[in-house]
Design a protein around this motif. Structure first.
Motif, PDB file in Angstrom:
ATOM      1  N   GLN A  39       0.504  -1.229   0.085  1.00 36.32           N
ATOM      2  CA  GLN A  39       0.132  -0.353  -0.543  1.00 36.32           C
ATOM      3  C   GLN A  39       1.270   1.341   0.015  1.00 36.32           C
ATOM      4  O   GLN A  39      -0.059   2.197  -0.414  1.00 36.32           O
ATOM      5  CB  GLN A  39      -0.762   0.125   1.119  1.00 36.32           C
ATOM      6  N   GLN A  40       1.894   1.135   0.373  1.00 36.81           N
ATOM      7  CA  GLN A  40       2.826   2.224   0.339  1.00 36.81           C
ATOM      8  C   GLN A  40       3.156   2.588  -0.683  1.00 36.81           C
ATOM      9  O   GLN A  40       3.967   3.185  -0.848  1.00 36.81           O
ATOM     10  CB  GLN A  40       3.927   2.825   2.109  1.00 36.81           C
ATOM     11  N   LEU A  41       3.653   1.737  -0.991  1.00 35.60           N
ATOM     12  CA  LEU A  41       4.790   1.825  -2.130  1.00 35.60           C
ATOM     13  C   LEU A  41       3.641   2.167  -3.692  1.00 35.60           C
ATOM     14  O   LEU A  41       4.182   3.089  -4.719  1.00 35.60           O
ATOM     15  CB  LEU A  41       5.365   0.165  -2.945  1.00 35.60           C
ATOM     16  N   TRP A  42       1.866   1.728  -3.537  1.00 33.33           N
ATOM     17  CA  TRP A  42       1.179   2.232  -4.427  1.00 33.33           C
ATOM     18  C   TRP A  42       1.206   3.321  -3.858  1.00 33.33           C
ATOM     19  O   TRP A  42       1.099   3.929  -5.408  1.00 33.33           O
ATOM     20  CB  TRP A  42       0.295   1.661  -4.048  1.00 33.33           C
ATOM     21  N   HIS A  43       0.858   3.361  -2.944  1.00 33.18           N
ATOM     22  CA  HIS A  43       0.870   5.982  -3.207  1.00 33.18           C
ATOM     23  C   HIS A  43       1.923   5.989  -3.761  1.00 33.18           C
ATOM     24  O   HIS A  43       1.962   7.338  -3.905  1.00 33.18           O
ATOM     25  CB  HIS A  43       1.007   5.757  -1.308  1.00 33.18           C
ATOM     26  N   GLU A  44       2.917   6.057  -3.203  1.00 33.55           N
ATOM     27  CA  GLU A  44       4.155   6.204  -3.623  1.00 33.55           C
ATOM     28  C   GLU A  44       4.371   6.305  -4.907  1.00 33.55           C
ATOM     29  O   GLU A  44       5.002   8.018  -5.710  1.00 33.55           O
ATOM     30  CB  GLU A  44       5.592   5.646  -2.695  1.00 33.55           C
ATOM     31  N   ARG A  45       3.804   5.091  -5.644  1.00 31.15           N
ATOM     32  CA  ARG A  45       3.811   5.083  -6.811  1.00 31.15           C
ATOM     33  C   ARG A  45       3.403   6.332  -7.678  1.00 31.15           C
ATOM     34  O   ARG A  45       3.437   7.125  -8.714  1.00 31.15           O
ATOM     35  CB  ARG A  45       4.002   4.428  -7.642  1.00 31.15           C
ATOM     36  N   ILE A  46       1.603   6.598  -6.469  1.00 32.93           N
ATOM     37  CA  ILE A  46       0.833   7.776  -7.148  1.00 32.93           C
ATOM     38  C   ILE A  46       1.424   9.060  -7.640  1.00 32.93           C
ATOM     39  O   ILE A  46       1.425   9.843  -8.332  1.00 32.93           O
ATOM     40  CB  ILE A  46      -0.541   7.282  -6.880  1.00 32.93           C
ATOM     41  N   GLY A  47       1.848   9.052  -6.224  1.00 34.47           N
ATOM     42  CA  GLY A  47       2.752  10.420  -5.704  1.00 34.47           C
ATOM     43  C   GLY A  47       3.792  11.251  -6.780  1.00 34.47           C
ATOM     44  O   GLY A  47       3.704  12.226  -7.255  1.00 34.47           O
ATOM     45  N   ALA A  48       4.535  10.214  -7.720  1.00 32.62           N
ATOM     46  CA  ALA A  48       5.928   9.902  -8.285  1.00 32.62           C
ATOM     47  C   ALA A  48       5.087  10.482  -9.404  1.00 32.62           C
ATOM     48  O   ALA A  48       5.747  11.497  -9.925  1.00 32.62           O
ATOM     49  CB  ALA A  48       6.912   8.625  -8.066  1.00 32.62           C
TER      50      ALA A  48
END
Length: 155
Positions: A39-48
């Motif tokens: 979930q954290q990586l998913w949020h990071e990807r969307i943000g990036a």
């Protein structure tokens, strides 16, 4: 003897139950940790990915402004200011590209991001309005290809 056997079975059953409970709880904890990390990586990807798209859109606009102002007055203060602004927007887009690189994990998607940045960088070198419009459209389409490639990873 029967009582001793019953006690031994009870102790063994208790130990087996405790061991199974421990193993099950450890499995559940690992699953929860993996889910939280995903979930954290998913949020990071969307943000990036969205930050890169926004930075690249700002950079494309600044490149267009720079080109138009250079055509109007190549040595004028507005052109010089627009050129500086385009340098800053490129730096912002490059920083956003670095963030994409950190969270991406896919060379094909990173290549699409780099191509979009390169296409946008070339806008200010257009020879005439038609060339500028074509380069701007190519940059927009390159960004769309990046977003299409990133989209499945953001769902």
């Amino acid at each position: 003897m029967n009582a001793a056997l019953t006690s031994l079975v009870a102790v063994f059953a208790t130990l087996a139950g405790s061991t199974l409970t421990f193993l099950f709880q450890r499995h559940i904890a690992r699953q929860a940790e993996r889910f939280a990390r995903d979930q954290q990586l998913w949020h990071e990807r969307i943000g990036a990915y969205s930050a890169f798209a926004a930075a690249l859109t700002d950079f494309r606009r600044s490149q267009n402004d720079r080109w138009h102002l250079e055509q109007a007055d190549p040595g004028g203060p507005q052109f010089l200011s627009a050129r500086e602004a385009s340098y800053q927007r490129r730096a912002d887009a490059t920083a956003a590209l670095c963030r994409v690189h950190l969270v991406c994990g896919e060379s094909a998607l990173l290549r699409l991001a780099q191509e979009a940045l390169e296409a946008t960088t070339g806008i200010h070198g257009a020879q005439d309005e038609q060339d500028r419009a074509g380069r701007g459209e190519a940059a927009r389409l390159a960004l769309e290809r990046f977003l299409a490639g990133a989209s499945p990873r953001a769902r």
